[in-house]
Design a protein around this motif. Structure first.
Motif, short mmCIF file in Angstrom:
data_model
loop_
_atom_site.label_atom_id
_atom_site.label_comp_id
_atom_site.label_asym_id
_atom_site.label_seq_id
_atom_site.Cartn_x
_atom_site.Cartn_y
_atom_site.Cartn_z
N ARG A 181 11.66 -6.78 0.40
CA ARG A 181 11.14 -7.71 -0.61
C ARG A 181 9.61 -7.80 -0.52
N GLU A 184 8.20 -4.76 -2.09
CA GLU A 184 8.30 -4.87 -3.55
C GLU A 184 7.19 -5.76 -4.11
N ARG A 185 6.94 -6.87 -3.44
CA ARG A 185 5.90 -7.79 -3.91
C ARG A 185 4.51 -7.17 -3.80
N LYS A 188 4.17 -4.60 -6.54
CA LYS A 188 4.00 -5.28 -7.84
C LYS A 188 2.57 -5.80 -7.99
N GLU A 197 5.53 2.22 -9.93
CA GLU A 197 6.01 1.14 -9.05
C GLU A 197 7.34 1.55 -8.43
N ARG A 198 8.26 1.99 -9.28
CA ARG A 198 9.61 2.36 -8.86
C ARG A 198 9.56 3.51 -7.84
N GLU A 201 8.15 2.33 -4.51
CA GLU A 201 9.15 1.55 -3.78
C GLU A 201 10.21 2.46 -3.15
N LYS A 205 10.82 2.85 0.85
CA LYS A 205 12.16 2.53 1.36
C LYS A 205 12.73 3.72 2.13
N HIS A 229 0.33 -8.44 -0.30
CA HIS A 229 0.77 -9.17 -1.49
C HIS A 229 -0.05 -10.44 -1.69
#
Ligand code: SAH
Length: 237
Positions: A181, A184-185, A188, A197-198, A201, A205, A229
């Motif tokens: 998470r 992800e933040r 973003k 972005e995808r 990530e 991961k 973030h």
């Protein structure tokens, strides 16, 4: 938690039975069936002494339910990529098995796909690592129960051989979730186009999945991405 074998929408009773049998052969107990297309009763004759594993198999309605509470989610496939397709960059079963043998109190869920079409990209996207069994490039797709047999044999074998048994403490599932998470933040907050972005990530991961990070490393990385973030979104705390 141990190691759980998850069959996603298995279609054949012979395969399901053989999977239970081979799990018994190599000392694995937890079998999960996601929306099986045939009944357990029909698979029992093929399970032989693995019938207890089959009888106690957990039936789930979704992959999400099956992988809940696992720190390391593994997808398996014969379809791999060494370049562009970031979702399909694999680790070979031998390398994977060696790392699993080093885990203390392993918390690992391994997904196997449908006999007809394997795992969907969406399902593969839920995993931290993609494992492949190297095979002839003319026909690398193994029968489901044969693939399970090879994966479990390699893990069994690596555990018997490793001098580094049980040294790495895995992050807890919750800690892994928090890390992802925070990643992800942070991603973003960089305000990239959505497709990048995808991609970013997925890469982060997967790199983290392949590295088999320890609990402490997850904690440090999580703090790092959290800081990124917060700084990018103007919060200096
Ligand atoms: N036609 C399907 C075959 C799936 S075989 C396809 O090409 O995707 C059923 C399952 O066995 C796969 O989803 C995967 O979980 C496992 N499997 C088969 N061959 C494999 C291999 N070479 N490496 C890793 N897993 C494999």
């Amino acid at each position: 938690m141990g190691l759980r074998v998850i069959l996603v929408e298995p279609e054949g009773e012979i395969n399901i039975g053989f999977v239970a049998r081979v799990m018994k052969n190599f000392g694995f107990k937890e079998l999960v069936l996601v929306n099986p297309k045939v009944s357990i009763e029909d698979a029992l004759p093929y399970a032989s002494h693995g019938d207890d594993i089959l009888r106690s198999a957990i039936i789930c309605g979704s992959v999400d339910e099956a992988i809940k509470g696992y720190s390391l989610v593994v997808a398996t496939s014969s379809k791999v990529s060494v370049g562009e397709d970031l979702l399909r960059i694999p680790v070979t079963i031998k390398d994977f098995a060696r790392k699993v043998a080093e885990l203390k109190d392993e918390n690992v869920a391994i997904l196997f796909g449908r006999e007809s079409v394997g795992l969907t990209r969406e399902e593969i996207g839920k995993s931290h690592i993609l494992v492949t069994i190297p095979a002839s490039k003319d026909y690398p797709s193994l029968n489901l129960s044969h693939a399970v047999a090879i994966v479990l044999y390699e893990i069994f074998n690596a555990k018997a051989k490793s001098s580094q048994l049980g040294v790495i403490e895995q992050p807890k599932p919750k800690e892994m979730e928090v890390l992802l998470r925070n990643i992800e933040r942070a991603v973003k907050a960089l305000k990239m186009p959505a497709y990048r972005e995808r991609k970013t990530e997925i890469v982060l991961k997967r790199v983290i999945g392949r590295a088999f990070i320890s609990r402490h490393e997850a904690y440090v990385l999580s703090g790092f991405f959290r800081k990124v973030h917060l700084l990018l979104s103007g919060n200096k705390k």
